[in-house]
Design an enzyme around this catalytic site. Structure first.
Site, PDB file in Angstrom:
ATOM      1  N   SER A 560      -3.652  -0.063  -3.025  1.00 11.17           N
ATOM      2  CA  SER A 560      -2.312   0.383  -2.643  1.00 11.17           C
ATOM      3  C   SER A 560      -1.531  -0.801  -2.069  1.00 11.17           C
ATOM      4  O   SER A 560      -1.327  -1.786  -2.767  1.00 11.17           O
ATOM      5  CB  SER A 560      -2.410   1.554  -1.665  1.00 11.17           C
ATOM      6  OG  SER A 560      -1.181   2.215  -1.538  1.00 11.17           O
ATOM      7  N   ASP A 645      -0.287   9.210 -10.051  1.00 15.34           N
ATOM      8  CA  ASP A 645      -0.095   8.659  -8.710  1.00 15.34           C
ATOM      9  C   ASP A 645       1.350   8.872  -8.261  1.00 15.34           C
ATOM     10  O   ASP A 645       2.292   8.496  -8.950  1.00 15.34           O
ATOM     11  CB  ASP A 645      -0.422   7.158  -8.714  1.00 15.34           C
ATOM     12  CG  ASP A 645      -0.608   6.587  -7.324  1.00 15.34           C
ATOM     13  OD1 ASP A 645      -0.017   7.135  -6.377  1.00 15.34           O
ATOM     14  OD2 ASP A 645      -1.330   5.591  -7.192  1.00 15.34           O
ATOM     15  N   HIS A 680      -3.189   8.977  -6.584  1.00 16.63           N
ATOM     16  CA  HIS A 680      -3.380   7.800  -5.741  1.00 16.63           C
ATOM     17  C   HIS A 680      -4.810   7.657  -5.236  1.00 16.63           C
ATOM     18  O   HIS A 680      -5.319   6.551  -5.083  1.00 16.63           O
ATOM     19  CB  HIS A 680      -2.423   7.891  -4.546  1.00 16.63           C
ATOM     20  CG  HIS A 680      -2.212   6.594  -3.842  1.00 16.63           C
ATOM     21  ND1 HIS A 680      -1.604   5.519  -4.451  1.00 16.63           N
ATOM     22  CD2 HIS A 680      -2.504   6.190  -2.582  1.00 16.63           C
ATOM     23  CE1 HIS A 680      -1.521   4.512  -3.595  1.00 16.63           C
ATOM     24  NE2 HIS A 680      -2.077   4.893  -2.458  1.00 16.63           N
TER      25      HIS A 680
END
Length: 707
Positions: A560, A645, A680
């Protein structure tokens, strides 16, 4: 003549053998090449060309885009085929350490003991409770394995029992995009009610009437939390009452009940400001503001025994605790000191009890717990290792005389304790079982690495006993470094497979996190973001110089915003790394932050800056991984993403990989694994995520030459 004939015959035989070998051994196909279609991205600071912009498809239905992602997955399969035996061995090892029929430590709330448990071979937990005593019959609240059946992705975000213990409300996501659906179950009959509300945050609060559920509605495009609504059971979602609407898109929203159970609160927070609004849970009405929002004031307030206790950075960069009487709505002038500010201690959280207060604080880069007693005295909860982390367990009842807390380190699995304040007795309730693991065979260290500006960066290390610091070992270094999120030294069950193969595992506590207090965070964001990247590289160089690792055997990983870190490091210091793993990476910083229709963009201007301001545009453009790919040799790189995501859109890593393939000058492998059924967090379920991990661990070990 005979010699020439024999030579010619041998040449023919060798050529035939080579051709036969080539026919029997699979060859790695050419990597996918995305088409180039120039697209201008305009901003006040300048105009850029993005030749892979076309890979963005918000519907996720474009056949050409999907075909490209499928080609990337096929290429990843081919490149990683040789690692498959190692991947399978790693997966078997990791899963083999997991106690498959495990259960959580039960906690008591309103006369029931709540816990989750797993059944052998199954991916999802069962949420259950028992009335009065743990010997009472079990009531299954949610059997998530049955609920997940036939779904590519499944997640329960939050499950909350009503105040009368009769109803269960929960939020579930079956896509991975964090657009949850509210559902309700009658626990007496087992019937799931017809009430549903779609596109919500996984955050639910019951009012005292046991009929009204407060929830947060998301914007369907940006996925921002926008409105707090109240749903009354038995009525259509279209009739739900609007409780609060947030006009400022830089704020996140949350919901909660105070420790006293007297108030329902709406929590509003941006990077630089907080506001908390509360209403009586027994008769919800107008929301009262604890303290009006003002830039650079961050606070959180809780209520117990007729007073508010507030964690606040008002004239206190590392926070202090203050208190205020009931009814002091919006009157910050009536707040008084409870726990004063200290320059060397960062107050991260607190819990109120009838007879004591527990504080979660950071000092020296470690997170520990301090207890404040009624007589004004205080004491720390003891720890026995140089690098560790403590945190609050589930302390559901304020009248408890014991603190439940968790303890872990890089060598100690997560342990749950009760500490009785009256007697001082500490009781180990559970240590997460790790089959076949002997903690005495591993060593953890805390070292300090000098950054190029002289700042000392804490680093947590773990390795198998017998490791020799002679500059020959492989190193795998992890960090995050954004949003003030601290990466504390905690036990990592899968990483044991790396340690057992001679790898040194390191967590670099770089600026941008909050391990060393608020200034540590402030010095790693906005126009100081480059510190984050420098710190990571300088930690690597320090560990190599101190002979913890061989220079040519260093791997790195981040995900991330940590994927942004990996992208910047790969561009700026590729020679320092042999292999990099970057998961769901935020790599197209400028384009994303220019587009306010993309989820989370507007919330994060105070984290990264607003590139519509030319000064921020130039600074962000200077480190944005996608924009700084250059014709140079890169490490071997493994990139992972999820099609659904909602936080880092799939097209960021897709574009990044496409440009990297086109530009880099080396022959090192670059693989792009796209999970077509996840968001995610990757695959759902406790075992399926280990499959993903085993794949990139095998890639890393293959590159580093792990034993």
């Amino acid at each position: 003549m005979r010699i020439a004939t024999f030579a010619a015959a041998a040449a023919v035989l060798l050529a035939g053998a080579a051709q036969a070998q080539a026919q029997t051994q699979p060859t790695t196909p050419e990597p996918p090449r995305a088409a180039k279609r120039p697209h201008e991205v305009k901003a006040p600071g300048g105009t850029r060309t993005d030749e892979y912009y076309w890979l963005r498809d918000d519907t996720r239905k474009n056949p050409e885009m999907l075909a490209h992602l499928a080609a990337e997955n096929a290429y990843a399969d081919a490149v990683l085929a040789a690692n498959k035996p190692l991947k399978e061995a790693l997966y078997k090892e990791i899963v083999g350490r997991v106690k498959q029929d495990d259960a959580s430590v039960p906690y008591r709330e309103r006369g029931y003991w709540y816990y989750t448990r797993f059944e052998a071979g199954k991916d999802y937990p069962i949420l259950a409770r028992r009335k009065g005593e743990m010997t009472a019959p079990e009531e299954i609240l949610l059997e998530q394995n049955a609920m997940a059946q036939g779904k590519g992705y499944f997640n329960v975000g939050e499950a909350v029992v009503s105040q009368d213990n009769r109803l269960l409300a929960w939020a579930e996501d079956t896509v991975g995009r964090r657009q949850y659906v509210l559902k309700v179950k009658d626990l007496a009959t087992g019937q799931v009610l017809s009430d549903t509300v779609e596109n919500i945050e996984p955050n639910i609060v019951w009012a005292d009437d046991n009929r009204t559920i407060f929830y947060i509605e998301k914007d369907p495009v940006t996925l921002l939390s926008k409105r707090v609504k109240a749903h009354v059971l038995g009525t259509p979602a279209s009739a739900d009452r609007l409780v609060y609407e947030e006009a400022d898109d830089s704020f996140y929203m949350g919901l909660g009940r105070t420790r006293s159970d007297k108030y329902l609160c709406v929590l509003l927070q941006s990077t630089t400001a907080t506001e908390q609004r509360c209403t009586p849970a027994a008769a919800p009405g107008a929301l009262q503001v604890v303290a009006p929002r003002e830039r650079d004031h961050l606070y959180q307030a809780d209520h117990l025994a007729g007073r508010w206790v507030i964690r606040t950075n008002w004239d206190a960069p590392n926070y202090r605790l203050m208190q205020a009487p009931d009814g002091a709505w919006g009157e910050k002038a009536r707040w008084t000191d409870f726990v004063p500010h200290r320059a060397d201690v960062f107050i991260q959280d607190f819990r109120l009890f009838d007879t004591f207060t527990a504080i979660e604080e950071r000092s020296g880069g470690l997170k520990r717990l301090r207890l404040l007693k009624p007589d004004g005295g205080s004491e720390f909860v003891a720890a026995d290792e140089p690098a560790y982390t403590m945190g609050f367990g589930t302390n559901a009842e304020a009248d408890s005389t014991a603190l439940r807390y968790t303890y872990t380190s890089l060598t100690t699995p997560l342990s749950t304790y009760d500490l009785d304040l009256a007697t001082g007795k500490r009781t180990l309730l559970k240590q997460t079982p790790v089959i076949g693991y002997d903690p005495s065979q591993y060593v953890t260290e805390r070292v300090w690495a000098p950054a190029r500006d002289g700042t000392k960066i804490p680093v947590s290390l773990v390795y198998r006993k017998g490791f020799k610091r002679d500059g020959t070992a492989p190193l795998f270094q992890y960090a995050y470094g954004s949003y003030g999120i601290s990466m504390d030294p905690a036990f990592n069950l899968p990483a044991v497979s790396l340690l057992d193969r001679g790898v040194v595992y390191a967590i670099a506590h770089i600026r941008g996190g909050q391990e060393m207090g608020r200034k540590w965070y402030d010095d790693g964001k906005l126009l100081k973001k480059q510190n984050t990247f420098n710190d990571f590289v300088d930690v690597t160089r320090h560990l190599v110089a101190k002979k913890y690792a061989a220079r040519e055997r260093v791997g790195a990983m981040g995900g991330s915003a940590g994927g942004l870190l990996m992208g910047a490091v790969a561009n700026q210091a590729p020679q320092d790394y042999r292999v990099i793993v970057t998961q769901v990476p935020f790599v197209d910083v400028v384009t994303t932050m220019l587009d306010e229709s993309i989820p989370l963009t507007t919330n994060e201007f105070d984290e990264w800056g607003n590139p519509k301001d030319p000064a921020y545009y130039r600074y962000m453009l200077g480190y944005s991984p996608y924009d700084n790919i250059k014709a140079q040799a890169y490490p071997a790189i493994f990139v992972g993403t999820g099609l659904w995501d909602s936080q880092v859109q799939y097209y960021e890593p897709a574009k990044y990989v496409a440009r990297l393939r086109e530009t880099k000058t080396d022959d090192n492998p670059l693989v792009f694994r796209v999970n077509m059924e996840a968001g995610h967090g990757g695959k759902s379920g406790r075992f399926r995520r280990y499959e993903e991990m085993a794949e990139y661990y095998a890639f890393v070990l293959d590159q580093l030459g792990g034993k």
